[in-house]
Design an enzyme around this catalytic site. Structure first.
Site, PDB file in Angstrom:
ATOM      1  CG  HIS A 116      -0.194   0.112   2.533  1.00 15.87           C
ATOM      2  ND1 HIS A 116       0.256   1.297   3.048  1.00 15.87           N
ATOM      3  CD2 HIS A 116       0.183  -0.843   3.419  1.00 15.87           C
ATOM      4  CE1 HIS A 116       0.863   1.088   4.199  1.00 15.87           C
ATOM      5  NE2 HIS A 116       0.840  -0.209   4.450  1.00 15.87           N
ATOM      6  CG  ASP A 117      -0.422   4.340   1.300  1.00 14.42           C
ATOM      7  OD1 ASP A 117      -1.232   5.111   0.760  1.00 14.42           O
ATOM      8  OD2 ASP A 117      -0.700   3.638   2.300  1.00 14.42           O
ATOM      9  N   GLY A 140       4.450  -1.156   3.065  1.00 12.40           N
ATOM     10  CA  GLY A 140       4.168  -0.160   2.060  1.00 12.40           C
ATOM     11  C   GLY A 140       5.002   1.094   2.167  1.00 12.40           C
TER      12      GLY A 140
END
Length: 263
Positions: A116-117, A140
């Site tokens: 994520h991200d 992430g």
């Protein structure tokens, strides 16, 4: 007859091909001329550009593997001309940055995971079974800049930054930032020279490569602390875009950079 599940609100571009047993949810956009293989899962919040290829078993825009994620609306944005091979997983963002981003013209090889991200630039190669953004309980927020080559079975700790035109050897454990233009290898991961082959392929001149060698010789091979080395480079080397990129990268590093082989 094909067996495909496509949400009624999905926005599918022109000349998109979708293989058997693939699932595309409602909140998905796929650009023109993209090819989706068999058994691909594309979940809500995914945005895919044009002329991409997504191979069997890939899962795009899965829920972040982050215990802080509370169901907020986030995205996975994938640019144009990307090749995403078998069983790749790319999670969408969290409240931290709201999105995971993959740029243009990237090759993401089989079984790679992008947490994520994370932000992947343009013209990168992510090797087989790489894990980008690992940690205990969450993952992430790694930034990979343009023209980076990460060899297979490497793992990158969350919040790390990989500088442009760098290359990382296979089975590497990346817990520090990798400055631009270099090759990193060994255990612990260390500077082992410039990414000369990659730089030549990107049309860097011999004079420019020699300039970069001289800069990194001051940083990694001479017995100075990093702050003193950066001041010396700023005072004694002609100002160029590449020199300033290196200085800015190292000064802004929050995790610290890899060490030289003989540091």
């Amino acid at each position: 007859m094909k067996y495909v599940i496509i949400g009624r609100k999905a926005n599918i571009g022109k000349n998109v091909q979708i293989g058997n047993f693939s699932t595309i949810e409602n909140d998905v956009i796929i650009g023109d001329n993209t090819w989706i293989g068999n058994n691909v899962t594309i979940l809500n919040g995914c945005r895919i550009g044009s002329n991409c290829q997504v191979y069997s078993g890939a899962v795009l825009a899965g829920i972040p593997q982050d215990l802080k994620y509370k169901g907020e609306y986030t995205l996975l944005e994938i640019g144009n001309y990307n090749i995403i091979r078998e069983f790749v997983t790319i999670n969408r963002g969290t409240a931290s940055k709201q999105k995971t981003v993959v740029g243009d013209h990237n090759l993401i090889m089989s079984n790679a995971h992008i947490g994520h991200d994370c932000s992947i630039g343009n013209n990168c190669i992510i090797g087989n079974n790489c894990i980008i953004g690992f940690s205990v309980g969450m993952a992430g927020e790694v930034r990979v800049e343009d023209y980076v080559n990460i060899s297979g079975l490497s793992v990158i700790h969350q919040f790390s930054v990989i500088g442009r035109h760098s290359m990382i050897s296979g089975m590497s454990r990346i817990v520090k930032d990798i400055p631009p233009f270099i090759m990193a290898a060994r255990e612990p991961l260390s500077y082992v020279g410039l990414n000369v082959i990659g730089l030549k392929r990107s049309s860097f001149s011999i004079d420019k490569i020699e300039e970069l060698k001289d800069i990194y010789r001051v940083i990694f091979q001479e017995k100075r602390n990093t702050s003193l080395a950066l001041k010396l480079i700023e005072n004694e080397f002609k100002q160029t875009m590449e020199r300033d990129l290196i200085l800015e990268f190292i000064r802004e590093s929050k995790r610290g950079i890899v060490k030289g082989l003989f540091s």
